[in-house]
Design a protein around this motif. Structure first.
Motif, PDB file in Angstrom:
ATOM      1  N   THR A  63      -4.663  -0.617 -10.156  1.00 52.16           N
ATOM      2  CA  THR A  63      -5.897  -1.135 -10.749  1.00 52.16           C
ATOM      3  C   THR A  63      -6.070  -0.599 -12.162  1.00 52.16           C
ATOM      4  OG1 THR A  63      -6.995  -1.391  -8.612  1.00 52.16           O
ATOM      5  CG2 THR A  63      -8.419  -1.177 -10.540  1.00 52.16           C
ATOM      6  N   ILE A  64      -5.883   0.700 -12.312  1.00 55.42           N
ATOM      7  CA  ILE A  64      -6.052   1.319 -13.627  1.00 55.42           C
ATOM      8  C   ILE A  64      -5.016   0.785 -14.616  1.00 55.42           C
ATOM      9  CG2 ILE A  64      -5.900   3.498 -14.906  1.00 55.42           C
ATOM     10  CD1 ILE A  64      -7.100   4.822 -12.344  1.00 55.42           C
ATOM     11  N   ILE A  65      -3.760   0.725 -14.191  1.00 55.08           N
ATOM     12  CA  ILE A  65      -2.706   0.249 -15.083  1.00 55.08           C
ATOM     13  C   ILE A  65      -2.942  -1.221 -15.433  1.00 55.08           C
ATOM     14  CG2 ILE A  65      -0.212  -0.141 -15.321  1.00 55.08           C
ATOM     15  CD1 ILE A  65      -1.259   2.838 -15.366  1.00 55.08           C
ATOM     16  N   GLY A  66      -3.374  -2.005 -14.472  1.00 62.00           N
ATOM     17  CA  GLY A  66      -3.681  -3.409 -14.736  1.00 62.00           C
ATOM     18  C   GLY A  66      -4.787  -3.578 -15.753  1.00 62.00           C
ATOM     19  N   LEU A  67      -5.816  -2.749 -15.656  1.00 60.96           N
ATOM     20  CA  LEU A  67      -6.905  -2.819 -16.633  1.00 60.96           C
ATOM     21  C   LEU A  67      -6.429  -2.425 -18.025  1.00 60.96           C
ATOM     22  CD1 LEU A  67      -9.772  -1.328 -14.442  1.00 60.96           C
ATOM     23  CD2 LEU A  67      -9.621  -3.682 -15.296  1.00 60.96           C
ATOM     24  N   LEU A  68      -5.639  -1.346 -18.093  1.00 58.80           N
ATOM     25  CA  LEU A  68      -5.100  -0.936 -19.394  1.00 58.80           C
ATOM     26  C   LEU A  68      -4.208  -2.025 -19.986  1.00 58.80           C
ATOM     27  CD1 LEU A  68      -4.259   2.794 -18.583  1.00 58.80           C
ATOM     28  CD2 LEU A  68      -6.019   1.972 -20.178  1.00 58.80           C
ATOM     29  N   ALA A  69      -3.381  -2.632 -19.156  1.00 61.49           N
ATOM     30  CA  ALA A  69      -2.482  -3.698 -19.619  1.00 61.49           C
ATOM     31  C   ALA A  69      -3.259  -4.938 -20.071  1.00 61.49           C
ATOM     32  CB  ALA A  69      -1.497  -4.070 -18.514  1.00 61.49           C
ATOM     33  N   LEU A  77      -7.137   8.791 -15.634  1.00 56.93           N
ATOM     34  CA  LEU A  77      -6.435   7.701 -16.315  1.00 56.93           C
ATOM     35  C   LEU A  77      -5.092   8.170 -16.856  1.00 56.93           C
ATOM     36  CD1 LEU A  77      -9.394   6.065 -18.305  1.00 56.93           C
ATOM     37  CD2 LEU A  77      -8.705   5.717 -15.926  1.00 56.93           C
ATOM     38  N   LYS A  78      -5.059   9.359 -17.420  1.00 55.59           N
ATOM     39  CA  LYS A  78      -3.806   9.903 -17.949  1.00 55.59           C
ATOM     40  C   LYS A  78      -2.776  10.097 -16.839  1.00 55.59           C
ATOM     41  CE  LYS A  78      -5.840  12.328 -21.850  1.00 55.59           C
ATOM     42  NZ  LYS A  78      -6.152  13.659 -22.421  1.00 55.59           N
ATOM     43  N   GLU A  79      -3.219  10.624 -15.702  1.00 54.89           N
ATOM     44  CA  GLU A  79      -2.272  10.861 -14.632  1.00 54.89           C
ATOM     45  C   GLU A  79      -1.815   9.542 -13.998  1.00 54.89           C
ATOM     46  OE1 GLU A  79      -2.003  13.531 -10.674  1.00 54.89           O
ATOM     47  OE2 GLU A  79      -2.396  14.542 -12.566  1.00 54.89           O
ATOM     48  N   ALA A  80      -2.697   8.546 -13.923  1.00 56.64           N
ATOM     49  CA  ALA A  80      -2.292   7.234 -13.413  1.00 56.64           C
ATOM     50  C   ALA A  80      -1.211   6.633 -14.303  1.00 56.64           C
ATOM     51  CB  ALA A  80      -3.501   6.297 -13.335  1.00 56.64           C
ATOM     52  N   LEU A  81      -1.367   6.761 -15.595  1.00 54.65           N
ATOM     53  CA  LEU A  81      -0.378   6.249 -16.539  1.00 54.65           C
ATOM     54  C   LEU A  81       0.937   7.009 -16.414  1.00 54.65           C
ATOM     55  CD1 LEU A  81       0.017   4.145 -18.719  1.00 54.65           C
ATOM     56  CD2 LEU A  81      -0.867   5.775 -20.371  1.00 54.65           C
ATOM     57  N   ALA A  82       0.861   8.326 -16.274  1.00 54.34           N
ATOM     58  CA  ALA A  82       2.071   9.138 -16.106  1.00 54.34           C
ATOM     59  C   ALA A  82       2.787   8.777 -14.806  1.00 54.34           C
ATOM     60  CB  ALA A  82       1.714  10.624 -16.122  1.00 54.34           C
ATOM     61  N   TYR A  83       2.036   8.565 -13.747  1.00 55.50           N
ATOM     62  CA  TYR A  83       2.632   8.191 -12.467  1.00 55.50           C
ATOM     63  C   TYR A  83       3.335   6.837 -12.579  1.00 55.50           C
ATOM     64  CZ  TYR A  83       3.175   6.921  -7.583  1.00 55.50           C
ATOM     65  OH  TYR A  83       3.703   6.514  -6.385  1.00 55.50           O
ATOM     66  N   ALA A  84       2.679   5.881 -13.215  1.00 51.31           N
ATOM     67  CA  ALA A  84       3.268   4.546 -13.367  1.00 51.31           C
ATOM     68  C   ALA A  84       4.544   4.602 -14.201  1.00 51.31           C
ATOM     69  CB  ALA A  84       2.255   3.596 -14.002  1.00 51.31           C
ATOM     70  N   ALA A  85       4.541   5.405 -15.246  1.00 51.60           N
ATOM     71  CA  ALA A  85       5.740   5.544 -16.079  1.00 51.60           C
ATOM     72  C   ALA A  85       6.872   6.159 -15.270  1.00 51.60           C
ATOM     73  CB  ALA A  85       5.428   6.400 -17.303  1.00 51.60           C
ATOM     74  N   TRP A  86       6.570   7.181 -14.494  1.00 53.28           N
ATOM     75  CA  TRP A  86       7.581   7.825 -13.657  1.00 53.28           C
ATOM     76  C   TRP A  86       8.155   6.840 -12.641  1.00 53.28           C
ATOM     77  CZ3 TRP A  86       6.828   9.152  -8.324  1.00 53.28           C
ATOM     78  CH2 TRP A  86       7.911   9.846  -7.768  1.00 53.28           C
ATOM     79  N   ARG A  87       7.292   6.061 -11.991  1.00 56.22           N
ATOM     80  CA  ARG A  87       7.756   5.095 -10.991  1.00 56.22           C
ATOM     81  C   ARG A  87       8.602   4.001 -11.610  1.00 56.22           C
ATOM     82  NH1 ARG A  87       8.900   4.662  -6.263  1.00 56.22           N
ATOM     83  NH2 ARG A  87       7.877   2.708  -5.858  1.00 56.22           N
ATOM     84  N   SER A  88       8.303   3.649 -12.845  1.00 56.04           N
ATOM     85  CA  SER A  88       9.083   2.581 -13.482  1.00 56.04           C
ATOM     86  C   SER A  88      10.509   3.031 -13.765  1.00 56.04           C
ATOM     87  CB  SER A  88       8.411   2.112 -14.770  1.00 56.04           C
ATOM     88  OG  SER A  88       8.550   3.070 -15.787  1.00 56.04           O
TER      89      SER A  88
END
Length: 76
Positions: free
Chosen positions: A29-35, A55-66
């Motif tokens: 949800t957070i990454i979708g909103l940022l995108a 928000l920072k940790e959600a972004l870091a998690y998404a980057a790691w998963r990618s």
């Protein structure tokens, strides 16, 4: 990946999707909103129980998963 302090994965919460600890807001949800162009300030206004660090940790998690590679198991 450093130890995550704000992201949880619980099969009983939001179908096991990664969420911000203690709330039912998914990383997706957070990454979708940022995108979609929402700013951190706008997201924090929509979800007043979140903080900037969430928000920072959600972004870091998404980057790691990618960057994570999924390899299929070999068949017998």
């Amino acid at each position: 990946m450093k130890q995550l302090k704000r992201i949880t994965l619980d099969p009983n919460v939001m179908g096991g999707k990664p969420c911000i600890k203690g709330v039912r807001v998914t990383v997706g949800t957070i990454i979708g909103l940022l995108a979609s162009g929402y700013s951190n300030a706008e997201i924090l206004k929509m979800y007043p129980y979140l903080v900037e660090e969430d928000l920072k940790e959600a972004l870091a998690y998404a980057a790691w998963r990618s960057e994570e590679i999924e390899v299929p198991l070999a068949t017998a």
